[in-house]
Design an enzyme around this catalytic site. Structure first.
Site, PDB file in Angstrom:
ATOM      1  CB  ALA A 134      -1.155  -0.082   1.279  1.00 45.93           C
ATOM      2  CG  HIS A 145       2.465   5.912   1.823  1.00 51.95           C
ATOM      3  ND1 HIS A 145       3.511   6.591   2.317  1.00 51.95           N
ATOM      4  CD2 HIS A 145       1.694   5.033   2.718  1.00 51.95           C
ATOM      5  CE1 HIS A 145       3.489   5.999   3.540  1.00 51.95           C
ATOM      6  NE2 HIS A 145       2.506   5.294   3.767  1.00 51.95           N
ATOM      7  N   GLY A 184       5.494   8.422   1.286  1.00 56.67           N
ATOM      8  CA  GLY A 184       6.370   8.115   2.523  1.00 56.67           C
ATOM      9  C   GLY A 184       7.329   6.896   2.161  1.00 56.67           C
ATOM     10  CG  HIS A 185       6.004   2.881   1.677  1.00 57.81           C
ATOM     11  ND1 HIS A 185       4.649   3.032   1.672  1.00 57.81           N
ATOM     12  CD2 HIS A 185       6.007   2.065   2.879  1.00 57.81           C
ATOM     13  CE1 HIS A 185       4.149   2.339   2.655  1.00 57.81           C
ATOM     14  NE2 HIS A 185       5.009   1.690   3.465  1.00 57.81           N
ATOM     15  CE  LYS A 191       4.098   5.636   9.402  1.00 64.60           C
ATOM     16  NZ  LYS A 191       3.607   4.852  10.003  1.00 64.60           N
TER      17      LYS A 191
HETATM   18  P1  AMP Z   1       4.933  -0.169   6.433  1.00 61.68           P
HETATM   19  O1  AMP Z   1       4.825  -0.481   5.032  1.00 61.68           O
HETATM   20  O2  AMP Z   1       4.096   0.802   7.111  1.00 61.68           O
HETATM   21  O3  AMP Z   1       5.520  -1.358   7.161  1.00 61.68           O
HETATM   22  O4  AMP Z   1       6.505   0.779   6.261  1.00 61.68           O
HETATM   23  C1  AMP Z   1       7.573   0.466   5.709  1.00 61.68           C
HETATM   24  C2  AMP Z   1       8.588   1.442   5.920  1.00 61.68           C
HETATM   25  O5  AMP Z   1       8.251   2.775   5.550  1.00 61.68           O
HETATM   26  C3  AMP Z   1       8.857   1.535   7.280  1.00 61.68           C
HETATM   27  O6  AMP Z   1      10.348   1.702   7.532  1.00 61.68           O
HETATM   28  C4  AMP Z   1       8.015   2.874   7.626  1.00 61.68           C
HETATM   29  O7  AMP Z   1       8.635   3.326   8.770  1.00 61.68           O
HETATM   30  C5  AMP Z   1       8.311   3.570   6.446  1.00 61.68           C
HETATM   31  N1  AMP Z   1       7.261   4.620   6.249  1.00 61.68           N
HETATM   32  C6  AMP Z   1       6.043   4.498   6.174  1.00 61.68           C
HETATM   33  N2  AMP Z   1       5.305   5.824   6.338  1.00 61.68           N
HETATM   34  C7  AMP Z   1       6.334   6.608   6.249  1.00 61.68           C
HETATM   35  C8  AMP Z   1       6.349   8.020   6.285  1.00 61.68           C
HETATM   36  N3  AMP Z   1       5.088   8.872   6.285  1.00 61.68           N
HETATM   37  N4  AMP Z   1       7.557   8.666   6.042  1.00 61.68           N
HETATM   38  C9  AMP Z   1       8.601   7.931   6.299  1.00 61.68           C
HETATM   39  N5  AMP Z   1       8.705   6.780   6.391  1.00 61.68           N
HETATM   40  C10 AMP Z   1       7.517   6.045   6.224  1.00 61.68           C
END
Ligand code: AMP
Length: 451
Positions: free
Chosen positions: A190, A192, A194-195, A307
């Site tokens: 998913a 975005h 941020g990723h 985050k």
């Molecule tokens: P997730 O898919 O939520 O497990 O996130 C994967 C990676 O992306 C993790 O290292 C999160 O900390 C990073 N991440 C998710 N959202 C953000 C964001 N808004 N800003 C920076 N890194 C992010």
């Protein structure tokens, strides 16, 4: 007596190989630069130029704003090995005035080895066949003009997708043997912006980028959102493609946890507070999946977002304790326009709760502002943040609000004035059924939020 055996005849000449070369220029007298390049190739021992396509105009793809290109292609026969041919191409580019510049930036001359016989090669500085050849009409058209059967040229799938650990290991081993550095961005999909910010950084800093997409059941409790976690795989692959990711690892649960999988990575007591207290077992699941992913990819650098500050602290510990080689790179939080930290779970928020959730970054900003104006008492700073959340009636629960030492997230003592080495962390719930929002900020950083 010579130690070297006598050679009665010349060693056999290396068999000539047919090569397709892409030609491009968008600075200076473009056609003259292309023609001069062909002449320089012709004059190089070991290279025979068999055919050159007409040149044509094309619009630039990617990179900064820049003039249009003239493009063409040439068919060569050469006895030079691939890297020697690459060296010749680079020297001719330099002679034409090319200097190092941004990726896809303007250039007086560009010579790309598109194919080299039927060789498939993947090294730090040379990938054959050229990985983006099939996406580029300005390459395909001149090749067709040369009569090349472009459909027969193997396409480097972009990005490559692997579903098993073995596939990933085979690919990354090949890269390491070609001296490529590997950047790794583990995610649950998913994807975005941020990723994307993590992926861009990995792209800038590493030769090859691997992204994993795996919604890890081990880090979800039974009542949590494992089944409804969003899984828009084709949009995720498209984002990876747009950001030049080389390999996306999309394992199934059985690939990550085959029958009999029983090991767990224990984490320290610190991981039992805050997120760990709200989600018992969560960080054991995170540490276990990261350790396994890490051993599969063996990255030179792994990229994580602040985050999830506590996750980063747990993983930093894991990297140190288990001597995981390579660097753990922490990336800043990417926020939406109004200050809300981007998250795959933001889609769970209805419109009113989405607006209400701005109270989270506003609460952090209130504490940061108070600190900037001289307040250093921990409990007063926490109270400033708490007031903002309590004023938001759609905030239905505050899981934690804490000030901790930034470096290891150890509790900040009440008696010690809060300095810029401190971080404030929050998790609050909004709406019905409640959606958790977590966020954090370091004192000393500025946080722009909409009111
Ligand atoms: P997730 O898919 O939520 O497990 O996130 C994967 C990676 O992306 C993790 O290292 C999160 O900390 C990073 N991440 C998710 N959202 C953000 C964001 N808004 N800003 C920076 N890194 C992010």
């Amino acid at each position: 007596m010579s130690l070297h055996p006598r050679v009665e005849h010349d060693p056999p000449a290396p068999a000539p190989v047919e090569v397709l070369l892409g030609l491009g220029s968008n600075l200076g007298d473009r056609d003259a630069a292309l023609l001069r390049a062909v002449e320089r190739l012709r004059a190089t021992p070991g290279i025979e130029v068999l055919d050159v396509s007409p040149f044509h105009e094309s619009v630039p793809v990617g990179g900064p704003p820049q003039p249009t290109y003239r493009n063409g292609a040439a068919r060569l026969r050469t006895t030079l090995p691939p890297h020697a041919l690459l060296g010749v191409c680079k020297a001719i580019e330099r002679e034409a005035g090319r200097v190092p510049g941004p990726r896809n930036g303007p250039r007086p001359l560009d010579l790309d080895i598109l194919t080299y016989g039927d060789v498939q090669l993947e090294t730090r500085d040379l990938v054959i066949p050229h990985p983006r050849l099939h996406e580029r009409p300005f390459v395909l058209d001149p090749l067709r003009a040369l009569g090349a059967d472009v459909d027969a040229i193997p396409r480097g799938e972009s990005p490559r997708v692997a579903t098993t650990p073995l596939d990933v290991q085979a690919r990354t081993l090949e890269w390491r043997q070609g001296s490529c550095t590997i950047g790794f961005v583990p995610t649950m999909g998913a994807l975005h912006e941020g990723h994307a910010s993590l992926i861009r950084r990995a792209r800038r800093e590493c030769d090859r980028v691997v992204v994993s997409i795996f919604v890890n059941p081990l880090q979800f409790a039974a009542h949590e959102d494992l089944d409804k976690y969003p899984r828009p795989l084709s949009a995720d692959l498209e984002l990876c493609r747009q950001h030049g990711v080389d390999l996306v690892f999309v394992p199934g649960v059985a690939d990550m946890y085959p029958a009999g999988f029983a090991s767990r990575i224990a984490v320290g007591a610190e991981a039992e507070t805050m997120e760990g207290a709200s989600r018992p077992g969560h960080f054991v699941g995170v540490a276990t999946v990261v350790a396994r992913l890490w051993s599969i990819v063996l990255p030179d650098r792994s990229y994580y977002g602040r985050k999830d500050a506590q996750q980063v602290a747990v993983l930093r510990r894991l990297h140190q304790d288990l001597c995981l080689s390579g660097e753990l790179v922490e990336c800043p939080i990417d926020r939406e326009e109004d200050g809300l930290a981007r998250s795959s779970r933001n889609v769970y928020l209805g419109p009113a709760d989405r607006v209400a959730a701005r109270a989270v970054p506003r609460a952090l900003a209130a504490a940061l502002d108070a600190h900037r104006f001289g307040e250093t008492r921990r409990d007063e700073l926490l109270a400033a943040a708490r007031r903002v959340l309590e004023a938001e009636r759609r905030c239905v629960g505050l899981d934690y609000l804490e000030i901790r030492r930034d470096v290891d997230l150890a509790p900040w003592p009440a008696v010690e004035p809060v300095g810029i080495e401190a971080r404030i962390l929050v998790a609050a719930r909004f709406g019905q059924p409640p959606t958790r929002r977590l966020d954090n900020a370091a004192f000393g950083e500025s946080l722009a939020v909409a009111t």
